[in-house]
Every structure is written in structure tokens, then in C-alpha cells.
Motif scaffolding. Structure first.
Motif, PDB file in Angstrom:
ATOM      1  N   GLY A 119       0.983  -1.217  -0.226  1.00  0.00           N
ATOM      2  CA  GLY A 119      -0.178   0.003  -0.410  1.00  0.00           C
ATOM      3  C   GLY A 119       1.048   1.105  -0.120  1.00  0.00           C
ATOM      4  O   GLY A 119       0.141   2.173  -0.699  1.00  0.00           O
ATOM      5  N   ALA A 120       2.419   0.734   1.245  1.00  0.00           N
ATOM      6  CA  ALA A 120       2.965   2.311   0.972  1.00  0.00           C
ATOM      7  C   ALA A 120       3.938   2.196  -0.574  1.00  0.00           C
ATOM      8  O   ALA A 120       3.909   3.769  -0.922  1.00  0.00           O
ATOM      9  N   MET A 121       4.581   1.185  -1.441  1.00  0.00           N
ATOM     10  CA  MET A 121       4.908   1.520  -2.072  1.00  0.00           C
ATOM     11  C   MET A 121       4.884   1.712  -3.545  1.00  0.00           C
ATOM     12  O   MET A 121       5.122   1.746  -4.334  1.00  0.00           O
ATOM     13  N   ALA A 122       3.528   0.346  -3.833  1.00  0.00           N
ATOM     14  CA  ALA A 122       3.378   0.457  -4.723  1.00  0.00           C
ATOM     15  C   ALA A 122       3.138   1.631  -5.851  1.00  0.00           C
ATOM     16  O   ALA A 122       2.434   2.870  -5.523  1.00  0.00           O
ATOM     17  N   ASN A 123       3.492   1.721  -7.247  1.00  0.00           N
ATOM     18  CA  ASN A 123       2.812   3.328  -8.032  1.00  0.00           C
ATOM     19  C   ASN A 123       3.915   4.185  -7.561  1.00  0.00           C
ATOM     20  O   ASN A 123       3.238   4.879  -7.193  1.00  0.00           O
ATOM     21  N   ALA A 124       5.212   3.616  -6.899  1.00  0.00           N
ATOM     22  CA  ALA A 124       5.916   4.856  -6.563  1.00  0.00           C
ATOM     23  C   ALA A 124       5.097   4.832  -4.973  1.00  0.00           C
ATOM     24  O   ALA A 124       5.747   6.634  -5.217  1.00  0.00           O
ATOM     25  N   GLY A 125       4.623   5.053  -4.945  1.00  0.00           N
ATOM     26  CA  GLY A 125       3.804   5.467  -3.665  1.00  0.00           C
ATOM     27  C   GLY A 125       2.645   6.319  -4.240  1.00  0.00           C
ATOM     28  O   GLY A 125       2.280   7.527  -2.993  1.00  0.00           O
ATOM     29  N   GLN A 126       2.071   6.495  -4.931  1.00  0.00           N
ATOM     30  CA  GLN A 126       1.288   7.454  -5.719  1.00  0.00           C
ATOM     31  C   GLN A 126       0.148   7.312  -5.977  1.00  0.00           C
ATOM     32  O   GLN A 126      -1.232   7.696  -6.911  1.00  0.00           O
ATOM     33  N   ASN A 127      -0.237   6.443  -4.838  1.00  0.00           N
ATOM     34  CA  ASN A 127      -1.826   5.564  -4.953  1.00  0.00           C
ATOM     35  C   ASN A 127      -2.455   6.473  -4.204  1.00  0.00           C
ATOM     36  O   ASN A 127      -2.517   6.657  -2.929  1.00  0.00           O
ATOM     37  N   PRO A 128      -3.363   7.564  -4.585  1.00  0.00           N
ATOM     38  CA  PRO A 128      -4.573   7.963  -3.368  1.00  0.00           C
ATOM     39  C   PRO A 128      -5.096   6.968  -2.632  1.00  0.00           C
ATOM     40  O   PRO A 128      -5.657   7.268  -1.767  1.00  0.00           O
ATOM     41  N   THR A 129      -5.350   5.559  -2.561  1.00  0.00           N
ATOM     42  CA  THR A 129      -5.859   4.657  -1.653  1.00  0.00           C
ATOM     43  C   THR A 129      -4.873   3.588  -0.976  1.00  0.00           C
ATOM     44  O   THR A 129      -4.757   2.257  -0.522  1.00  0.00           O
ATOM     45  N   GLY A 130      -4.090   4.157  -1.132  1.00  0.00           N
ATOM     46  CA  GLY A 130      -2.500   3.618  -0.953  1.00  0.00           C
ATOM     47  C   GLY A 130      -2.042   3.605   0.774  1.00  0.00           C
ATOM     48  O   GLY A 130      -3.431   3.797   1.813  1.00  0.00           O
ATOM     49  N   TYR A 174     -10.439  -3.556  -1.957  1.00  0.00           N
ATOM     50  CA  TYR A 174     -11.751  -2.756  -2.098  1.00  0.00           C
ATOM     51  C   TYR A 174     -11.996  -1.885  -3.570  1.00  0.00           C
ATOM     52  O   TYR A 174     -12.817  -1.859  -4.281  1.00  0.00           O
ATOM     53  N   LEU A 175     -10.585  -1.639  -3.682  1.00  0.00           N
ATOM     54  CA  LEU A 175     -10.764  -0.916  -5.125  1.00  0.00           C
ATOM     55  C   LEU A 175     -11.588  -2.210  -6.382  1.00  0.00           C
ATOM     56  O   LEU A 175     -12.045  -1.634  -7.206  1.00  0.00           O
ATOM     57  N   HIS A 211     -17.524   8.256  -5.417  1.00  0.00           N
ATOM     58  CA  HIS A 211     -16.656   7.786  -6.947  1.00  0.00           C
ATOM     59  C   HIS A 211     -17.624   6.417  -6.605  1.00  0.00           C
ATOM     60  O   HIS A 211     -18.086   5.640  -4.889  1.00  0.00           O
ATOM     61  N   HIS A 212     -17.492   5.874  -7.576  1.00  0.00           N
ATOM     62  CA  HIS A 212     -18.385   4.248  -7.522  1.00  0.00           C
ATOM     63  C   HIS A 212     -19.551   4.316  -7.017  1.00  0.00           C
ATOM     64  O   HIS A 212     -20.325   4.655  -6.502  1.00  0.00           O
ATOM     65  N   GLY A 213     -20.072   2.611  -7.064  1.00  0.00           N
ATOM     66  CA  GLY A 213     -21.244   2.491  -6.927  1.00  0.00           C
ATOM     67  C   GLY A 213     -22.698   3.367  -6.596  1.00  0.00           C
ATOM     68  O   GLY A 213     -22.509   4.491  -7.290  1.00  0.00           O
TER      69      GLY A 213
END
Length: 512
Positions: free
Chosen positions: A281-292, A444-445, A463-465
Motif C-alpha cells: 500500500g505504501a510503495m506500489a506505483n511509487a507511493g502515488q496511489n491515493p488509496t495506498g 476494495y478498489l 465515486h463508484h457504486g
């Protein structure tokens, strides 16, 4: 839709740049952040071009809205199939404009298509007109409620997930019957152009989805173009700008911020699973995921064991441009300095760098950084978290973790790791956040039916649902008189007997 413009002057040595005459930009250049090579050149559209495109969208929306849910579903599912068949092209473009590894880009595209599919298939159930019940006083009335399109929705996309995040607005707005004008980030303009062109190939004479390209001036023009709603995802400063622009025309806004969430590790958690989720969660996509994951609050008795597992996993990761790299570069150059400032402040306040440190920041790449025992007033805790940095802090119990999370107030998502899954639901209601997950972080994404949104200034709307579909709809309630009521109180010529009867029924119904 305008064709990409050819550059008239030399491009700047940044990820994206624009150059023009007399102080007005007319060309936007997108670069591969891994190599600095040019990906594409695009026109910087001004207010006149933006207004023309919005007017074309308004005309197309009339056709689109009149189709109804069933016909729109068929169109959207055909669009979905078209994107899926050419997904490899889109994945390659995402890699070029963001520097993401191919696997990450492919996952992003797949998640986006899943949301498009869900929105198309569920819009009628969520939005179509349905009958409502009535009371004994109004039993002669037939009531119903339905949801109609707003008109034209402007979508301002982010740079970190340029397909998945905007599709959470585009697909839901279109499924609800709206036309969409999409302004992608300057850094990922090519992705936005690709998406709009994929719709144009399907319906060349119906510009239900169009793209406008350009810089922040183009974004401001779209906000001022009197569209019916703006959906924005990105940095906090950008959100405040967008809200300010939209306030000038009283245009409603739905906002998704770019910060990251928090993890809570209870004493009975499966520590190996929690550590794996925290590092990803912290490192994926260089930490650029808003859901991280920005921070992990860990119960004191398992803190050391959890931290050892996190250190072991984080040290195995390596950023780079090759296929074996764990993640890619920082997409937005200015965020490198933000990470540097936050890490420096955390260390100066007494935080410990247990993996990496200041030497890990080598623009455009940042190696994994894990900080422990970081004071809550540090910029790394209070600031907008974008970068491969994980903070691990000790807490006495889950109650302290809740207090700390609410005090910081980012309002995004919280992941709780515990074997007492039922008990944690009561804890979830104490958190001022939009999403709580149990024993998973970002999974959950992959549930399009699950809505998410922040709390307070960090999230306006969902967003979503089904809430995501209703976000781009207006409610229309209808009540129709079916027959003359035996007890009619909606008149000045009320019969005394009617009022006595009504009072008797009222006491029998509510007074006992």
C-alpha cells in the motif's frame, strides 16, 4: 476533437511543458519520466475552444439522454469491449506517460474497464423511476422517484492513475445519461486523448465523450464553461483552485484527493499479512496511489515483530525502468521535493529511518523509505502523502489509533488488521473516514459496487457504486392523485367530520 498540435518551439526539459508566444501557451509536450523522451505534443486549448466543445457535448447529451438506460447500456458495453480489445495499446501509453511497470498499468486498465462494465449494467437499477409508499393520509396519491441526467459533466483527471481514477467519474456520468468533457492531467494527456478517440471510433457523430487538452488555464476554462458538474481528482492545492473556479458560476464539484490512507495493526493480527499489505500500500506505483497506506499504527506488544517484517519486505523492492523493477519513477517532478522535505522534517523531529533515508531520493526515483516512531506533528504525518514512504508508529491500543487517525483528519481510508473482524465494525463507526477495510488494504478498489469518498474538506461526494451514479444525476419526485380522498384535508373547505376522523386515526396510529 482536436488533433495533437505540432510543436513550434523547443520543449522544456520537464515531464510536461508548454511554450507559446506573447505569454500564451499553445503547445503541451508530454514526456516519458523514465527517459525524458517526448511521448506526444498537444494543443493547449483556450476558453473559446473549450466552450465550443462543451456546446457540442450539450447537443449530444440530448440524444444520449433520450436513448434510455437499456440503449445506453448497449453502447457502453460495446465501448467496454473496444477498450478491452485494444488494452495493450492503452497499457503501453500509460507506461510511457507515467513510467509505471507494465503489470501496474495493466491492472489499472482492467480495474477501469470493470467499473465501466458495472456502471453500464447497474445504472437502470440505481436510477430508474420507482414507486414509493404513502401514508394513510395520502393513500390516494401515487408517488415515485427517479434520477435524470445533469447534462454535461467536466472531469479533471489526475496524473498518478490516469485511466482508473477518471473512469470512476466518466463511466458513471455517462451511464447516468450525461455527456462528458474530459481534461486529463498535463502529464498524461495522451491517455485522455486515447480514451476520447476510442469513443469517437464507436460513435463518430455523437460526441458524448470529448477531450480538452492543455494546462491549468484549460482546466479553469472548463470549470467556468457552465458545465453542470465538475469531478476533480488530484492534489489538495488543485482541489482548492477548482472549487474556487467553480464557485464563480456556482458549478457543483465532486472531489477526490490524492493523499493516502492509514493502517491499524491490532494485537491479534496476522502480522505477515499486515506487513505485506502495508508495504504494498505504501510503495506500489511509487507511493502515488491515493488509496495506498501512509501510516501504520501498531499495537505496542507486536510493534517490533511487525516492524521487522516490514523492513525485510521493503528492502527487497527496487524502483527502475526495467521489467523487473518493483515500481517506477515519481510522475510529478515537484513531488520529489515534497517527499524530501517530509522525510527531512520527520528525522529532525526524532523519527527513525529504518529503511532508506535522505540518500534514497534520487530524482526521478525514490527507493523505499520506512520511518518509525515519527511524531504526529511531523509534516510526514500531517502533509499530503505521495511517495514510497511508510510510517510505522506505536500505539497502546486500537482506541489510541482511532484518536490519532481522527486528529490528523485526512478522511480517506483505514485498513484494520485483526482476527476479530466482527468487533472491528464498531470501531469503524468511530473513524471519520470514507472507507474501512478489514484484513486487506487496497483490494476494495476491485469492487465497483462499493462507493468511496473522503470526509470533510478531503472528500466532497462519492465515486463508484450507486452513490457514484447518483452523484451525476438529479432527483425528480412525482406525486399523482389517483382518486378523491375520503378524508380531504388539503382544502380550506374542510369538513369538520373529516378533521375529527383524521384526529382519531392519528391517535390510534401514533398515540398508543
Amino acid at each position: 476533437m482536436a488533433e495533437p498540435a505540432q510543436p513550434s518551439v523547443a520543449a522544456h526539459s520537464s515531464h510536461s511543458s508548454s511554450a507559446g508566444r506573447q505569454g500564451h501557451s499553445n503547445v503541451l509536450t508530454s514526456y516519458d519520466p523514465r527517459t525524458g523522451e517526448i511521448v506526444g505534443n498537444y494543443a493547449v486549448m483556450g476558453s473559446g475552444e473549450v466552450n465550443r466543445i462543451v456546446r457540442a457535448g450539450a447537443a449530444a447529451e440530448k440524444w444520449w439522454a433520450e436513448l434510455g438506460f437499456a440503449a445506453r447500456k448497449r453502447w457502453l458495453l460495446e465501448w467496454k469491449r473496444s477498450i478491452a480489445r485494444r488494452a495493450s495499446e492503452l497499457v503501453e501509453l500509460v507506461c510511457e506517460e507515467t513510467g509505471k511497470p507494465e503489470a501496474d498499468a495493466a491492472i489499472e486498465v482492467m480495474l477501469a474497464v470493470e467499473n465501466l462494465d458495472w456502471a453500464a449494467r447497474n445504472a437502470a437499477r440505481a436510477l430508474d423511476r420507482r414507486r414509493l409508499g404513502s401514508t394513510w393520509l395520502t393513500r390516494n396519491q401515487r408517488a415515485s422517484v427517479g434520477h435524470l441526467p445533469l447534462g454535461v459533466v467536466g472531469v479533471l483527471g489526475p496524473w498518478n492513475n490516469p485511466v482508473f481514477t477518471p473512469m470512476g467519474s466518466i463511466a458513471y456520468a455517462m451511464a447516468a445519461g450525461n455527456a462528458v468533457v474530459f481534461k486529463p492531467s498535463e502529464l498524461t494527456t495522451g491517455v485522455g486523448v486515447w480514451l476520447a478517440e476510442s469513443w469517437t471510433r464507436l460513435a463518430p457523430n455523437q460526441p458524448v465523450l470529448q477531450v480538452v487538452t492543455g494546462d491549468s488555464g484549460t482546466s479553469a476554462s472548463l470549470c467556468r464553461a457552465r458545465v453542470d458538474k465538475i469531478a476533480y481528482a488530484g492534489l489538495d492545492d488543485g482541489a482548492r483552485e477548482v472549487i474556487s473556479w467553480c464557485a464563480q458560476t456556482m458549478t457543483p464539484v465532486v472531489v477526490e484527493r490524492n493523499g493516502k490512507g492509514t493502517m491499524v495493526v491490532h494485537v491479534d493480527a496476522r502480522l505477515d499479512e499486515a506487513a505485506e499489505a502495508a508495504v504494498f500500500g505504501a510503495m506500489a506505483n511509487a507511493g502515488q496511489n491515493p488509496t495506498g497506506i501512509q501510516r501504520a499504527y501498531v499495537a505496542d506488544s507486536v510493534f517490533d515483530s511487525f516492524l521487522e517484517l516490514v523492513i525485510d519486505q521493503a528492502r527487497k523492492l527496487r524502483p527502475g525502468a526495467d521489467r523487473k523493477a518493483s515500481y517506477g519513477p515519481m510522475i510529478l517532478e515537484s513531488q520529489v521535493d515534497v517527499v524530501r522535505k517530509q522525510v527531512r522534517d520527520a528525522l529532525a523531529r526524532g523519527g527513525k529511518a529504518v529503511v532508506g533515508g535522505m540518500d534514497s531520493i534520487r530524482d526521478p526515483y525514490i527507493e523505499p523509505i520506512v520511518l518509525a516512531e515519527v511524531p504526529e506533528e511531523s509534516l510526514a504525518v500531517t502533509g499530503e502523502a505521495i511517495g514510497p514512504v511508510l510510517i510505522v508508529n506505536r500505539v497502546s491500543d486500537i482506541g489510541e489509533a482511532v484518536r490519532r487517525i481522527n486528529a490528523v483528519g485526512h478522511g480517506d481510508a483505514v485498513s484494520v488488521f485483526t482476527r476479530d473482524a466482527r468487533g472491528v465494525e464498531a470501531v469503524a463507526e468511530q473513524l471519520r473516514v470514507g472507507v474501512v477495510t478489514i484484513n486487506s488494504s487496497t483490494a476494495y478498489l476491485g469492487i465497483p459496487a462499493l462507493p468511496f469518498g473522503g470526509v470533510g474538506e478531503y472528500g466532497q461526494g462519492h465515486h463508484h457504486g450507486e452513490p457514484g451514479l447518483r452523484e451525476f444525476s438529479r432527483t425528480l419526485a412525482i406525486a399523482r392523485k389517483r382518486y378523491q380522498a375520503p378524508v380531504n384535508l388539503s382544502t380550506f373547505d374542510r369538513h369538520t367530520r373529516h378533521l375529527r376522523t383524521a384526529r382519531t386515526f392519528f391517535r390510534l396510529r401514533h398515540g398508543r
